[in-house]
Design a protein around this motif. Structure first.
Motif, PDB file in Angstrom:
ATOM      1  N   LYS A  16     -10.826 -38.176  -8.108  1.00  0.00           N
ATOM      2  CA  LYS A  16     -11.364 -36.958  -7.513  1.00  0.00           C
ATOM      3  C   LYS A  16     -10.695 -35.736  -8.142  1.00  0.00           C
ATOM      4  CE  LYS A  16     -11.853 -39.137  -2.931  1.00  0.00           C
ATOM      5  NZ  LYS A  16     -11.059 -40.353  -3.103  1.00  0.00           N
ATOM      6  N   TYR A  17     -11.455 -34.630  -8.258  1.00  0.00           N
ATOM      7  CA  TYR A  17     -10.852 -33.409  -8.768  1.00  0.00           C
ATOM      8  C   TYR A  17     -11.578 -32.167  -8.247  1.00  0.00           C
ATOM      9  CZ  TYR A  17     -14.650 -33.341 -12.268  1.00  0.00           C
ATOM     10  OH  TYR A  17     -15.866 -33.330 -12.896  1.00  0.00           O
ATOM     11  N   TYR A  18     -10.869 -31.055  -8.286  1.00  0.00           N
ATOM     12  CA  TYR A  18     -11.410 -29.756  -7.907  1.00  0.00           C
ATOM     13  C   TYR A  18     -10.927 -28.741  -8.932  1.00  0.00           C
ATOM     14  CZ  TYR A  18     -11.618 -25.214  -5.540  1.00  0.00           C
ATOM     15  OH  TYR A  18     -11.834 -23.893  -5.246  1.00  0.00           O
ATOM     16  N   PHE A  67     -12.389 -32.204  -2.172  1.00  0.00           N
ATOM     17  CA  PHE A  67     -13.131 -32.581  -3.369  1.00  0.00           C
ATOM     18  C   PHE A  67     -14.631 -32.697  -3.124  1.00  0.00           C
ATOM     19  CE2 PHE A  67      -8.828 -34.340  -3.390  1.00  0.00           C
ATOM     20  CZ  PHE A  67      -8.318 -33.688  -4.502  1.00  0.00           C
ATOM     21  N   GLU A  68     -15.105 -32.168  -1.977  1.00  0.00           N
ATOM     22  CA  GLU A  68     -16.526 -32.173  -1.669  1.00  0.00           C
ATOM     23  C   GLU A  68     -16.966 -30.773  -1.254  1.00  0.00           C
ATOM     24  OE1 GLU A  68     -17.484 -35.138   1.192  1.00  0.00           O
ATOM     25  OE2 GLU A  68     -16.978 -36.817  -0.131  1.00  0.00           O
ATOM     26  N   CYS A  70     -15.528 -32.725  -7.206  1.00  0.00           N
ATOM     27  CA  CYS A  70     -15.930 -34.087  -7.562  1.00  0.00           C
ATOM     28  C   CYS A  70     -15.196 -35.081  -6.666  1.00  0.00           C
ATOM     29  CB  CYS A  70     -15.624 -34.379  -9.030  1.00  0.00           C
ATOM     30  SG  CYS A  70     -16.103 -36.062  -9.513  1.00  0.00           S
ATOM     31  N   ASN A  71     -15.958 -35.916  -5.967  1.00  0.00           N
ATOM     32  CA  ASN A  71     -15.362 -36.914  -5.071  1.00  0.00           C
ATOM     33  C   ASN A  71     -15.299 -38.296  -5.708  1.00  0.00           C
ATOM     34  OD1 ASN A  71     -18.008 -37.758  -5.023  1.00  0.00           O
ATOM     35  ND2 ASN A  71     -18.297 -37.488  -2.816  1.00  0.00           N
ATOM     36  N   GLY A  72     -15.541 -38.341  -7.022  1.00  0.00           N
ATOM     37  CA  GLY A  72     -15.509 -39.614  -7.728  1.00  0.00           C
ATOM     38  C   GLY A  72     -16.878 -40.220  -7.930  1.00  0.00           C
ATOM     39  N   ASP A 130      -8.990 -35.407   1.274  1.00  0.00           N
ATOM     40  CA  ASP A 130     -10.179 -35.853   0.554  1.00  0.00           C
ATOM     41  C   ASP A 130     -11.310 -34.829   0.606  1.00  0.00           C
ATOM     42  OD1 ASP A 130      -9.037 -38.216  -0.267  1.00  0.00           O
ATOM     43  OD2 ASP A 130      -9.780 -39.382   1.435  1.00  0.00           O
ATOM     44  N   THR A 161     -20.720 -34.759  -8.337  1.00  0.00           N
ATOM     45  CA  THR A 161     -20.099 -33.512  -8.768  1.00  0.00           C
ATOM     46  C   THR A 161     -20.950 -32.342  -8.278  1.00  0.00           C
ATOM     47  OG1 THR A 161     -19.222 -34.561 -10.765  1.00  0.00           O
ATOM     48  CG2 THR A 161     -19.299 -32.158 -10.739  1.00  0.00           C
TER      49      THR A 161
END
Length: 209
Positions: free
Chosen positions: A72-74, A195-196, A84-86, A192, A89
């Motif tokens: 996951k990334y922001y 990332f959304e 991005c939650n994996g 978590d 995006t």
């Protein structure tokens, strides 16, 4: 972005050839970076993109910050945000529109989160150690898939931190994008939901899928 695939036999043949030519000294360093990244709870950092033309003249500089937790990334650059939650995006333009797409692991571009992901170099690049002088190990990576929108990437591995903190991407037009990390925190507690994209926090935003 749409996923682009090459024929399986072509990929297998190319990868096999490239791996046979890889520099074992570079691999040892990159494997060490990958192992270190796997121990991190979460990563936050500031970054700077500096764009230079083929004559090495500075054209643009963009600052931002990034948060990473596993896959996951922001990323925030100015008003724009990428979540991005994996699996999905969200690209938010900072105003009135967010575009939702499936995660594209085969993207031809190279983003900050890829540089900070473990084993991003594995199978996708040939690599060699260019210099071990000073405080950095300088490693040149060349993509196996020539359709990627860049020719090569030079990464600089901090010898003390065993982390990639600088990178230079040479694109197909011989322009360079330098990527520099600063204020790196490798023990960040990240929820978590960071990332959304939350539409409730952005009323009126058009969602494009």
């Amino acid at each position: 972005m749409k996923k682009l695939y090459v024929l399986l036999l072509l990929v297998a043949g190319s990868v096999g050839l490239v791996q046979a030519q890889n520099d074992p000294n570079a691999k040892k360093i990159l494997d060490g970076v990958s192992a270190k990244l796997k121990t991190f709870k979460g990563v936050t950092a500031n970054f700077t993109y500096i764009t230079k033309d083929k004559k090495n003249a500075k054209k643009n500089a963009v600052n931002g910050n990034i948060s990473i937790k596993g896959q996951k990334y922001y990323i925030k650059q100015g008003a724009t945000e990428i979540f991005c939650n994996g699996a999905q995006t969200w690209n938010f333009n900072g105003e009135n529109e967010v575009t939702v797409t499936p995660v594209d692991n085969d993207s031809k571009s190279l983003s900050p989160n890829k540089i900070l992901s473990d084993a991003f170099y594995d199978k996708d690049y040939s690599y060699k150690l260019v210099s071990a002088a000073g405080t950095y190990n300088e490693i040149l990576l060349t993509p196996v898939d020539k359709r990627k929108n860049f020719k090569q990437v030079t990464v600089y591995v901090d010898k003390v931190k065993s982390m990639i903190t600088k990178a230079a991407v040479l694109d197909k037009s011989d322009n360079t994008i330098e990527f520099v990390l600063s204020n790196v925190n490798t023990n960040a507690a990240l929820a978590d939901n960071k990332f959304e994209f939350d539409p409730k926090k952005h009323p009126g935003v058009e969602v494009i899928q």
